[in-house]
Structure formats: structure tokens, C-alpha cells
Design a protein around this motif. Structure first.
Motif, PDB file in Angstrom:
ATOM      1  N   ARG A   1      22.919 -63.575   7.576  1.00 12.88           N
ATOM      2  CA  ARG A   1      22.080 -62.869   6.581  1.00 12.88           C
ATOM      3  C   ARG A   1      22.880 -62.145   5.413  1.00 12.88           C
ATOM      4  O   ARG A   1      24.139 -61.776   6.058  1.00 12.88           O
ATOM      5  CB  ARG A   1      21.023 -62.007   7.197  1.00 12.88           C
ATOM      6  CG  ARG A   1      21.689 -61.038   8.246  1.00 12.88           C
ATOM      7  CD  ARG A   1      20.483 -60.136   8.832  1.00 12.88           C
ATOM      8  NE  ARG A   1      21.315 -59.125   9.778  1.00 12.88           N
ATOM      9  CZ  ARG A   1      20.718 -58.020  10.074  1.00 12.88           C
ATOM     10  NH1 ARG A   1      19.617 -57.715   9.819  1.00 12.88           N
ATOM     11  NH2 ARG A   1      21.326 -57.333  11.065  1.00 12.88           N
TER      12      ARG A   1
ATOM     13  N   ALA B   1      19.292 -57.601   2.631  1.00 14.81           N
ATOM     14  CA  ALA B   1      18.487 -57.193   3.580  1.00 14.81           C
ATOM     15  C   ALA B   1      18.182 -55.724   3.471  1.00 14.81           C
ATOM     16  O   ALA B   1      16.749 -55.301   3.415  1.00 14.81           O
ATOM     17  CB  ALA B   1      18.838 -57.359   4.925  1.00 14.81           C
TER      18      ALA B   1
ATOM     19  N   ARG C   1      20.446 -66.245   1.777  1.00 14.80           N
ATOM     20  CA  ARG C   1      19.537 -65.382   1.064  1.00 14.80           C
ATOM     21  C   ARG C   1      18.028 -65.602   1.524  1.00 14.80           C
ATOM     22  O   ARG C   1      17.297 -64.804   1.767  1.00 14.80           O
ATOM     23  CB  ARG C   1      19.838 -65.392  -0.311  1.00 14.80           C
ATOM     24  CG  ARG C   1      20.963 -64.568  -0.976  1.00 14.80           C
ATOM     25  CD  ARG C   1      21.304 -64.712  -2.314  1.00 14.80           C
ATOM     26  NE  ARG C   1      20.295 -64.475  -3.166  1.00 14.80           N
ATOM     27  CZ  ARG C   1      19.566 -63.133  -3.739  1.00 14.80           C
ATOM     28  NH1 ARG C   1      20.499 -62.391  -3.325  1.00 14.80           N
ATOM     29  NH2 ARG C   1      18.727 -63.083  -4.364  1.00 14.80           N
TER      30      ARG C   1
ATOM     31  N   THR D   1      17.507 -64.394   4.833  1.00 19.38           N
ATOM     32  CA  THR D   1      17.393 -62.962   4.798  1.00 19.38           C
ATOM     33  C   THR D   1      16.004 -62.729   4.484  1.00 19.38           C
ATOM     34  O   THR D   1      15.413 -61.695   5.045  1.00 19.38           O
ATOM     35  CB  THR D   1      18.224 -62.221   3.946  1.00 19.38           C
ATOM     36  OG1 THR D   1      19.676 -62.702   4.239  1.00 19.38           O
ATOM     37  CG2 THR D   1      18.287 -60.937   3.842  1.00 19.38           C
TER      38      THR D   1
ATOM     39  N   ARG E   1      13.469 -63.366   7.079  1.00 21.73           N
ATOM     40  CA  ARG E   1      13.652 -62.533   8.512  1.00 21.73           C
ATOM     41  C   ARG E   1      13.007 -60.900   8.008  1.00 21.73           C
ATOM     42  O   ARG E   1      12.235 -60.400   8.951  1.00 21.73           O
ATOM     43  CB  ARG E   1      14.991 -62.394   8.799  1.00 21.73           C
ATOM     44  CG  ARG E   1      15.143 -61.357  10.032  1.00 21.73           C
ATOM     45  CD  ARG E   1      16.782 -61.205  10.268  1.00 21.73           C
ATOM     46  NE  ARG E   1      16.716 -60.399  11.479  1.00 21.73           N
ATOM     47  CZ  ARG E   1      16.813 -60.961  12.837  1.00 21.73           C
ATOM     48  NH1 ARG E   1      16.465 -62.190  13.015  1.00 21.73           N
ATOM     49  NH2 ARG E   1      16.740 -60.145  13.805  1.00 21.73           N
TER      50      ARG E   1
END
Length: 717
Positions: free
Chosen positions: A246, A251, A279, A282, A285
Motif C-alpha cells: 500500500r 492512505a 494505489r 490502498t 483497504r
């Protein structure tokens, strides 16, 4: 769990026949509950009496309670007990506290509650019915409230402002359904209250607050109830493995934007190009971490195998987290020990770039506030470890782990033998660092809009906001103007505000990217926060979105240019609407406002007081006129597309019945042939007389049914 809820679910919503009173065998009221199925009742875990327990080894209560449907005349109490694997006790930080009961005698499934996924937006009016421990109110009392915002332990709860101080929930309300006053759907469950009883403030100035657990958070702790909940999940982005790399800076930026931290903008347009897997992962997530329903770090499947998306896949889209979902309420979850946090120095308590914490009144986001208490009632003299008499819970311990504390990597002990081993720990969902952890519930809707139309996106947003169309009976008698108002775009246009945080991925791959960006501008004008994700940095729709997100748009010249672009877009959509409307008869008139709007814009540019107060007022009014024009043309396109879809459906129905006829004799085929040709011609001419074509298809279908019920070839039977 008994019978499935395949029957009609409680059409008499206003009666709330799903209301349940939970009592001891001696008749003492413990709290409330919600009937979910013929033999399933949802309630708070603290409502069910339990003996002394070790917080490290929670086991479910084994005793029976009495359950009674107070909204059903003649219903008698039946015994119930905690279902296997469906008891989540209150943790030290007050998370959890939900339980599912199994009834010994199934009830009428038609009384089951209409649970629905709706964003718990501020200002929404709700009501609830509880059972205070007084003889006069034994059948329940109704309280009203408005939703205030995320609160309670790590943001799991939603704070409610009682309409009057007297309507603050009290013992006997824990487990009660929180029902939306407008849609009559169940949005959550009462869990606690807060009173300023120890405050030195005058009585009329003290706080009186109530709290609920949203249905999606309940599903997070008890995945078994997901089958009883309607509405699509708020997170529609794909899942990613936990081990995926990530972008930490990205983030951190996402966490700040989701938290609406100071300095962030209401609308952001970003690019994640194809191939930028880090990306993209990220973003997925971060959205999963902000989702109320499914934890980003959910428990592994019961058999220890990896998910379909790789080891420990993050739940994020339909179909993920499916293989172990049915097992979570049937098998004991592996318990883990929480590491004791190390208190950072005061000057390091909050990283400088961490998202600003959401205010929660007089309590922190990680603990139950002092003075708060559950609102279930227990019989006099009952006491359980970690609970006060009469069901009053103390404040959370000071050593409760704060948000972001990682679990102890050491393997924890298995469930201690005893009872039936049916307790569940709420699933962890916390990152190692606070600065990359978005607040729980900070994303209301995340969509992959690739290939989607404006009407479909509007439908998802309207459903998430709880904007319902009229019933089928009312819609059948509505005129054309009412029909337009009941379209998803029309419902959002009529809404005073759209207080949602929305992530739209793949905007430049939508069915009409420019139309979708214009539509998101209307949402932003009604208070929505939007993260628009594009894949092509050269996209024309990206340029439009960047201009919309740029604070310089408030400059007069920029605002005039944007109005001109909006009028040009209306002109393009008017041509599209005319082409679609011309396909179906009777041809409905298409709004034609672009030409007049261009003339009005020319007059506005020649205003005698450019930049003056009167000019700014006229400009603002003209911007609203252009927005309304766009809404009207989108509604017209949506209606035309619906009529075209109906025509296509009739075409498929005609060919399906023709295929049935082809298996019969030539004589029978010739007999029905004229009916087929008539229906076919009506459906394939332009414009298509839809009503007449529908009758023609039905006449042909009836003829086919007649022939297919006779012996083959017309011979006597």
C-alpha cells in the motif's frame, strides 16, 4: 436457526408487530428485542442474565428467557435462549453487546421486522418502543428522537437526541428497534443512554442522550443476521489481500479526507491509472476499514483456509468474505489477547497529520462515557461481573486499548470449556497507526461506476439515503409529472440535502462520464462529500471534475464558464432524450430549455452591475435554474429508457412464446401466425405503440397457451 424468512415480511410496518418484550421466567422485564424470523430474535447481550464471567474467556448464558410479541394480539410468551455462536458480550471498550436468541416455538414469519441498510445521517427522525419496569407501561411506551452522528466506542454507535428530555431511553429499552419515521424500516437497535446526573449544571441544562447500534454494525458482529437485512451493502469496491502493498502517504491522505479533517475539500477528483495496483489496493483497504458492516481484518475462515481472493482477503465487494460467513455463528471464534497499550508522551499523542477525531459530545471515541449506561433491566439483586445492579454498566476501564492498538501477535488460548462455548468476539478492524485509520462509518457509499448510467447511480444513492418511491398501487395511478418525481434522480432533486460521503471509482468509464460528473455536482450542491476516482488522466470528464472541485470556481468568471458548460451539456442531453423518446409512442414531450438558457446567460453577462450584490443574487438564481434543467432532462431520459426496456422485454417474451409454438404442428403454427406478425410489427416499428404492442403480445401468448395444452397436431385426446 429454524424457518427461513421466505414469506412476506411484515407489510404492516406502522404496527411494528416485530416488537418483542424479554422477561425472566418470573415476569421481570429484562429489555426489548426484534423478531427477525420465525424463531430468531435480536437483542443486546447485556439484556440476557449471565453469571460471573471472565472477560478473557466469555461464554454465553445458558438459561432461558421469555419472549413475547407485544404487537400481536393474543401472542403468548415463549421460551428462548442464546443461539449457538451468536452472543457477543460487551468488551472492555464497550464494543459488541449484541445477541441472537432462538425461540422454542416458531412465530408467524409475517411479523418479522423489515431491517434495512440505510446511512444513519444526521437529523433523521426515528422512534422506538421500550418496556420500563412499571405495571402501567408493561405493554411498552414510544419515544421519539433524531439522529446526531457517530459516537460511542470507536464510533460504533450513533447518538440520538430525544425530542424531549422525558423521551431519553431508560432501563427496559435495550434491544428495542430504532425505526425510521419516514420509511418505517428498522435502522438500528437501542443500546445505551447518557445523563448528566453528576453535573453541577441546572437540571434544565443537563444532557440527556440516547444511543443506538446501526444494523450494519450489528451485522458486523453477527454475520448470521445478514440474510434478514435488505438493501445493498454500502461498500461495492473489490477486495484486496491483507498482505497487499500500500501507499502509506496515499492512505494517510484518504484517512484525513474520510474524516473531513481541516483543510480537506468537499469534492476531490483523483487519478488511479490502470496498472497502479498499489494505489488501487490502498483505496479499497481504506474504504473497507471505514465500512460499518464488514471488518477489513475479519476473522479467517473456520477451517483455516484462505479466501477466494488470496490469504485473508479483505471483504469489499459482493461475494467476498462469503465462505466463512455462514460459519461464524455456528463455530466458536478463536479468541485473541489484546496487548496492553503503551501510553505515548503527551506531545506525541496525536500525529500531526492524523485525521481529526470526530466529536462525540462528552465522551471519547474509544470508551463508554462516564454516566452512560445500558438500558436493559434485570431482576432485583442480579449482579454479573463487570456490571452494576439493575443493568447499569460502569465506564470502560482506563486501560482499554485505544483505537489503532494492534492485537497481541502471540496466539491466544482457545475457548474455555463450559456453557456451550457460543460466544463471539467482535472482529478486529484496526491498523497499526492511527494516521492511516479512517473513522468507522466515515464512508456511506463506495461504488465502481464503470458502465453505470446516471439513473442507476442515483438509484443506489437514493436507496442508501432511504428515499423511497411510492408504492406500486400509488405508482399505477400517478400521472406523468408524479412519475418523474418518483424517479431516483427526481427523488434526489427533491431532497433538501444529501448528507453522504460517496466514493465513485471509474467515473471516466461510466456510461456517460460527463453526465455523471454533472450529476455529482448536483449532489455536492446538496451537501454530499465526493471522492471521484478516474483512470485516464486525459479524460474530458476529469477536467470537468477538477474545475468543479477547484475552490477557484467561486470566482465570477469561473462560475459563468461553468454555467455555460452546464447549458451545453443540457443541449447534448436534450438531443439524447429526444432520440430515445421518439422510439416509443405515445411520444412524450422532451424539455427544450437549452436555447432559452443561452439567451439568459448572454443577458446575465451584460448585467448593469457585474460583481455587485444584485448580480451575485441573479447569478446564484440562474445556477439553480440550470441545475433544475439538468435534473428535468435526466428524468426524461430515465423515463424514456424505462419504456425502451419494457419494449425490449416484450420482444423477448414474444420470441419465447414463438419458440414454444415452433414445437407444435405446422397447422397450429399457421393458426397463430397472424397474431405473431401483428405483435412483431408493433414492437419493431418506430415509434412503438407500447400499450397496443403489449396487448398484441398477450393475445399471441394466450393463443400459444391454448395450442400447447392440446394434443400435438390437433388430434383428439
Amino acid at each position: 436457526m429454524g424457518e427461513e424468512t421466505e414469506g412476506p415480511v411484515n407489510t404492516e410496518m406502522r404496527g411494528e408487530n416485530w416488537r418483542v418484550r424479554i422477561s425472566t421466567s418470573g415476569g421481570d422485564v429484562l429489555g426489548a428485542g426484534i423478531l427477525l424470523a420465525a424463531d430468531a430474535v435480536l437483542t443486546c447481550a447485556h439484556v440476557i442474565p449471565s453469571g460471573p464471567r471472565d472477560p478473557a474467556f466469555p461464554t454465553a448464558p445458558t438459561g432461558d428467557v421469555l419472549v413475547e410479541l407485544v404487537g400481536v394480539p393474543g401472542a403468548r410468551p415463549v421460551t428462548a435462549r442464546v443461539a449457538d455462536g451468536c452472543w457477543v458480550p460487551e468488551l472492555e471498550d464497550s464494543r459488541g453487546d449484541v445477541a441472537l436468541l432462538t425461540l422454542d416455538e416458531p412465530q408467524d414469519v409475517r411479523h418479522a421486522a423489515p431491517l434495512h441498510r440505510v446511512a444513519p445521517t444526521r437529523g433523521r427522525t426515528v422512534w422506538m418502543c421500550g418496556f420500563p419496569g412499571t405495571r402501567e407501561l408493561k405493554d411498552g411506551v414510544w419515544f421519539r428522537a433524531t439522529l446526531a452522528g457517530p459516537s460511542g466506542p470507536r464510533g460504533e454507535w450513533v447518538q440520538m437526541f430525544p425530542v424531549t428530555p422525558e423521551e431519553t431511553v431508560r432501563p427496559g429499552f435495550s434491544g428495542a428497534a430504532v425505526t425510521d419515521a419516514e420509511t418505517h424500516r428498522v435502522l438500528g437497535m437501542v443500546v445505551s443512554r447518557y445523563d448528566d446526573r453528576s453535573s453541577a449544571a441546572p437540571a434544565d441544562q443537563r444532557l440527556h442522550l440516547s444511543y443506538m447500534i446501526p444494523i450494519e454494525t450489528v451485522v458486523r458482529h453477527l454475520p448470521a443476521i445478514a440474510r434478514y437485512v435488505s438493501g445493498e451493502r454500502g461498500n461495492g469496491l473489490p477486495s484486496v489481500p491483507r498482505s497487499a502493498a500500500r501507499d502509506r502517504d496515499f492512505a494517510r491522505w484518504l484517512a484525513r479526507w474520510f474524516a473531513a479533517a481541516e483543510g480537506t475539500r468537499r469534492v476531490e477528483a483523483i487519478v488511479i491509472k490502470k496498472g497502479e495496483a498499489v494505489r488501487s489496493a490502498t483505496l479499497s483497504r481504506a474504504v473497507a476499514l471505514a465500512d460499518r458492516e464488514l471488518p477489513a481484518d475479519g476473522p479467517a475462515p473456520a477451517d483455516g483456509t484462505d479466501g477466494p481472493d488470496g490469504p485473508g482477503a479483505l471483504p469489499g465487494g459482493p461475494g467476498t468474505f462469503h465462505q466463512d460467513r455462514k460459519q461464524l455463528c455456528k463455530q466458536p471464534a478463536q479468541l485473541t489477547q489484546q496487548a496492553q497499550p503503551t501510553q505515548p508522551p503527551p506531545h506525541q499523542a496525536t500525529p500531526p497529520d492524523a485525521p481529526a477525531p470526530r466529536p462525540t459530545g462528552s465522551q471519547s471515541a474509544g470508551t463508554r462515557p462516564a454516566g452512560s449506561e445500558p438500558v436493559g433491566s434485570r431482576p432485583a439483586g442480579h449482579r454479573a461481573t463487570g456490571h452494576r445492579p439493575a443493568g447499569i454498566r460502569p465506564p470502560a476501564p482506563r486501560n482499554a486499548p485505544p483505537p489503532g492498538t494492534p492485537p497481541d501477535p502471540r496466539p491466544g488460548p482457545g475457548p474455555r470449556p463450559g456453557a456451550n462455548g457460543t460466544s463471539r468476539r467482535p472482529p478486529p478492524a484496526y491498523e497499526t497507526e492511527d494516521d492511516v485509520l479512517p473513522p468507522l462509518g466515515s464512508v456511506d457509499l463506495a461504488l465502481d461506476v464503470s458502465g453505470e448510467t446516471v439513473a442507476r447511480v442515483a438509484e443506489r444513492i437514493a436507496d442508501r439515503l432511504g428515499l423511497r418511491a411510492t408504492t406500486a398501487t400509488a405508482a399505477a395511478t400517478a400521472d406523468e409529472e408524479d412519475e418523474e418525481e418518483q424517479s431516483p434522480v427526481g427523488r434526489l432533486g427533491a431532497a433538501r440535502s444529501v448528507p453522504l460521503t460517496i466514493v465513485a471509482e471509474g467515473v471516466d468509464y461510466a456510461a456517460d462520464p460527463l453526465a455523471l460528473v454533472e450529476f455529482t455536482g448536483l449532489l455536492a450542491a446538496r451537501g454530499a462529500r465526493l471522492l471521484l476516482v478516474f483512470r485516464n488522466p486525459e479524460s474530458q470528464s476529469l477536467e470537468l471534475a477538477l474545475r468543479m472541485a477547484d475552490p477557484a470556481k467561486d470566482d465570477i468568471a469561473a462560475r459563468l464558464d461553468r454555467v455555460r458548460e452546464g447549458i451545453d451539456h443540457i443541449a447534448r442531453r436534450e438531443r439524447t432524450a429526444f432520440e430515445k423518446a421518439a422510439l416509443i409512442a405515445p411520444v412524450r414531450p422532451v424539455p427544450q430549455h437549452a436555447a432559452a438558457l443561452r439567451l439568459d446567460l448572454t443577458a446575465l453577462r451584460r448585467h448593469p452591475e457585474p460583481g455587485g450584490e444584485r448580480f451575485l443574487a441573479d447569478l446564484a438564481a440562474f445556477e439553480r435554474t440550470v441545475e433544475s434543467g439538468l435534473l428535468r432532462i435526466e428524468e426524461a431520459i430515465g423515463l424514456a429508457e424505462a419504456r425502451i426496456a419494457r419494449r425490449n422485454e416484450l420482444r423477448g417474451r414474444l420470441e419465447a412464446f414463438f419458440a414454444l409454438l415452433a414445437a407444435r404442428s405446422l397447422e397450429e403454427e399457421r393458426a397463430a401466425g397472424p397474431l405473431y406478425r401483428t405483435a412483431h410489427n408493433l414492437l419493431y416499428q418506430a415509434p412503438c405503440e407500447l400499450a397496443e404492442a403489449e396487448r398484441a403480445v398477450e393475445r399471441f401468448a394466450e393463443a400459444v397457451r391454448h395450442h400447447t395444452h392440446r394434443p400435438r397436431g390437433g388430434d383428439p385426446g
